[in-house]
Enzyme design. Structure first.
Site, PDB file in Angstrom:
ATOM      1  N   ASP A 475      58.357 -53.694 -31.959  1.00  6.84           N
ATOM      2  CA  ASP A 475      56.960 -53.287 -31.941  1.00  6.84           C
ATOM      3  C   ASP A 475      56.263 -53.807 -30.684  1.00  6.84           C
ATOM      4  O   ASP A 475      56.757 -54.713 -29.992  1.00  6.84           O
ATOM      5  CB  ASP A 475      56.254 -53.815 -33.197  1.00  6.84           C
ATOM      6  CG  ASP A 475      55.082 -52.933 -33.630  1.00  6.84           C
ATOM      7  OD1 ASP A 475      54.620 -52.098 -32.829  1.00  6.84           O
ATOM      8  OD2 ASP A 475      54.616 -53.088 -34.774  1.00  6.84           O
ATOM      9  N   ASP A 543      51.168 -45.090 -37.274  1.00  9.47           N
ATOM     10  CA  ASP A 543      50.875 -45.957 -38.412  1.00  9.47           C
ATOM     11  C   ASP A 543      50.204 -45.190 -39.545  1.00  9.47           C
ATOM     12  O   ASP A 543      50.115 -45.689 -40.670  1.00  9.47           O
ATOM     13  CB  ASP A 543      49.966 -47.112 -37.977  1.00  9.47           C
ATOM     14  CG  ASP A 543      50.720 -48.181 -37.208  1.00  9.47           C
ATOM     15  OD1 ASP A 543      51.966 -48.162 -37.221  1.00  9.47           O
ATOM     16  OD2 ASP A 543      50.069 -49.048 -36.584  1.00  9.47           O
TER      17      ASP A 543
END
Length: 721
Positions: A475, A543
């Site tokens: 990430d 997301d």
């Protein structure tokens, strides 16, 4: 055309790349296109043609480009393969250089060419040198026998030898694009590109190109959620299934810029590459600088045809292990957040295995003092309060359940409240005289520093090795601010060296751990491009897992990137981002259009929901080879139905995923036309048993049989009889 100062290198004949030294014309051929350039009288390579295939005689007859505005105010307004600042050039320069004596811009002398049909792909290299200063440039072109994509990049060299009155100093490269592309003259032009933001990535926009310069860019040090380094251009008449489309995508995961110029007399070209304005590098004698690939393709089959060409190229020449099925992943983040314990993760692992997951990923919160997002980043050791014996017991349980073990990491970042920052505050990107900006309560490590990069590699290598980690979710939850590199003689190199270091670390990890697979993530889809895809097996798309929003996000992603690279989850209802309530069936059917995963708190799902999830996962595994490696056709109707049709290359099997978020009263959806089927064949619906001709499905369409009401969806499987 001036003669080269040295003879061309020996080469084998090739039908894909050629260069006629008598006319200075280079030609590249792909299965469905041709590209031609010609050395101009001033030594600069000029664009001649890009489009449908032409014969050698037709290409030889093409005139060299001239300005249609025959005026001293418009002189030399022809299309360069890499525009410089000298001559009467007034558009965006792809190469901006400043020499030690203050002189700006290059003036080229054509030195020769090289052909390499025996390397990876067939390549043409055009060699240029400045007439006075110690600067050389190679323009590279590469084609492959199985794709219409043309790869282009540039290599600059400070040759280190003084020219007349040139001196021997450094050369400041303020900008070096990878390529400039030029379209044929058309009455009008339309630009397709992707925009968005966090949780709303990959929103497709189509706009008429103004007579002006239009710049698409990211200045954030990452590809960004807000724009993607891909574009497509047409004359305004192309459709999903027909029309000429020219498209390009940049293989770079940092800041980037693409500038489209439409001039008042009807020409259109665009130039693009890494970096943004105000950022450059300084070349010292003997130093070389290479740009990332800026790939382009021509399609005569509309936007869908261009997308299918991109998908095939990415699978064949970009993605690692394209032949592998991407596993069904379960990720723990939406279930536990930072509240991570070994017992809870083992419980979730059991439920994930029951649902059919093949890979269990432990997300954020497992390490250091990471109880929230204010502390712990950089301290990549298991939190003993949650994992008293480390991660190995959880990993062992995951494998006992028949799944692989994955781990979330954010190796480019650090919290101020961490042991790493306390020991090495100088490792972060910072300007000493400026207040640092914390985004998500974190700072960014400068991986351009060899010591920082070496520490990250050692840490990740040990983490993977000691815990037998099969999968890293890599990430990146913030971008570059206060860009500085104290003590470095050329601090702007931060913008490129950090990205290149990320590439090197990923490449080394994969080489040292051949079974390791990596998912690219940047707060969702903030770092999705051909550069990162060459090192990751899939990318986290957004997301936002709301299925209604995901339909548009996934459609934008699919303009250039294939389904195998698109991680898509079925999660909780109400959705954590939009609070929208949707049925489990609809959530799964939308996520099944990519690399399916599961999120959400499975401990709160009912027995019925878990059983349904297992059935959906089992169905997905049956269709997965088609979804991840089939030929994709986007579907959309006027009554709110959209979907994707995945076809086997041999036409034997077909999967159609269709979704209708809302239904107007009394409006049943019309049949959906399936252009990816063959006339003369017959197909049977494996669920209903109905049989159709190919002509019927490609003209009248397929009856959908959607259930009544909102959030209706269906998986349709067709088999050629």
């Amino acid at each position: 055309m001036p003669e080269p100062t040295s003879p061309p290198a020996p080469h084998a004949p090739s039908q894909s790349v050629s260069f006629d030294i008598s006319t200075g014309t280079g030609v590249l051929r792909t299965p469905g296109s041709a590209y031609a350039l010609r050395i101009g009288a001033d030594g600069s390579p000029r664009h001649v043609y890009w489009g449908a295939p032409l014969s050698d005689a037709e290409i030889a007859a093409l005139p060299s480009a001239k300005s249609p505005a025959d005026s001293s105010f418009e002189a030399d307004a022809v299309a360069d393969e890499l525009a410089v600042e000298t001559g009467a050039r007034f558009g965006p320069a792809g190469l901006r250089v400043r020499f030690a004596d203050g002189t700006r811009g290059a003036q080229w002398r054509f030195e020769g060419f090289d052909l390499d049909p025996d390397g990876p792909g067939d390549t043409l290299r055009v060699r240029l040198v400045d007439r006075v200063y110690p600067l050389a440039a190679d323009l590279h072109y590469r084609v492959w026998p199985d794709t219409d994509v043309i790869e282009r990049w540039v290599t600059l060299r400070h040759t280190g030898g003084p020219g007349a009155d040139a001196g021997t100093g450094s050369i400041v490269v303020e900008r070096c694009d990878s390529a400039a592309w030029t379209l044929p003259a058309r009455p009008d032009y339309r630009l397709s590109h992707l925009v968005g933001g966090w949780s709303s990535e990959f929103q497709l926009r189509r706009d008429r190109v103004p007579v002006a310069e239009t710049t698409l860019t990211s200045r954030r040090g990452a590809t960004s959620h807000h724009a993607n380094p891909w574009l497509a251009l047409d004359d305004g008449t192309a459709t999903e299934t027909a029309g000429q489309v020219w498209s390009a995508a940049l293989a770079w995961s940092g800041s980037w810029r693409i500038t489209v110029e439409r001039d008042p007399v009807g020409r259109l070209s665009f130039t693009g590459g890494a970096g943004h304005e105000g950022v450059g590098v300084t070349l010292q004698p003997g130093e070389t600088w290479q740009t990332p690939v800026f790939a382009g393709l021509y399609s005569g089959a509309g936007f869908g045809g261009a997308s299918r060409a991109w998908h095939a190229y990415v699978r064949a020449h970009v993605l690692p292990h394209p032949e592998e099925d991407r596993p069904v992943v379960y990720n723990s983040w939406e279930a536990t957040g930072f509240d991570v314990t070994e017992a809870d993760q083992k419980k979730l692992a059991g439920l994930a295995a029951r649902a059919g997951a093949e890979l269990f990923v432990l997300d954020d919160g497992w390490f250091g003092a990471r109880r929230d997002d204010t502390a712990g980043l950089g301290d990549w050791a298991p939190f003993r309060g949650a994992f008293p014996n480390g991660l190995r017991p959880l990993a062992a349980e995951v494998r006992r359940l028949g799944m692989r073990f994955g781990l979330w990491v954010e190796p480019e970042m650090v919290n101020v409240d961490s042991d790493l920052y306390r020991a090495h505050p100088d490792w972060v990107i910072h300007s000493p005289t400026r207040e640092p900006t914390e985004l998500r309560n974190q700072l960014m490590l400068n991986l351009g520093r060899p010591d920082t990069a070496a520490w990250v590699l050692r840490t990740l290598d040990a983490l993977v090795r000691e815990n037998s980690v099969d999968f890293l979710k890599w990430d990146m939850n913030r971008v570059v601010t206060e860009a500085g590199w104290p003590g470095h003689p050329d601090p702007d190199r931060l913008w490129t060296e950090h990205v290149r270091s990320v590439y090197r670390i990923m490449d080394r990890l994969r080489a040292d751990h051949p079974a390791l697979r990596i998912e690219g993530c940047a707060g969702g889809g903030g770092r999705v491009d051909l550069g990162i895809m060459a090192r990751t097996d899939q990318c986290w798309t957004s997301d936002n897992t709301d299925p209604v929003d995901r339909i548009g996000i996934q459609a934008g992603f699919g303009q250039v990137y294939p389904a195998a690279a698109m991680a898509a989850w079925a999660t909780d209802s109400p959705n954590g981002s939009t609070f929208r309530e949707t049925p489990l069936r609809f959530r799964f059917h939308v996520a099944m259009a990519g690399a399916l995963g599961l999120g959400g708190d499975l401990a709160e799902w009912s027995e019925e929901e878990l059983d349904q999830a297992a059935a959906f996962v089992a169905e997905y595994k049956e269709i997965r080879p088609l979804v991840q490696r089939g030929i994709a056709w986007r579907l959309r109707s006027a009554d709110g139905v959209s979907g994707v049709h995945y076809a086997a290359p041999d036409d034997s099997e077909h999967v159609v995923l269709v979704w209708r978020p809302t239904m107007a009263f009394g409006h049943e959806p019309a049949p959906v036309v399936l252009p990816g089927l063959r006339a003369g064949s017959r197909y049977v619906d494996l669920f209903w048993g109905a049989e159709y001709s190919g002509e019927s499905l490609t003209t009248r369409g397929l009856p959908l049989g959607l259930p009544a009401g909102d959030y209706a969806s269906r998986v349709i499987r067709l088999r050629r009889v």
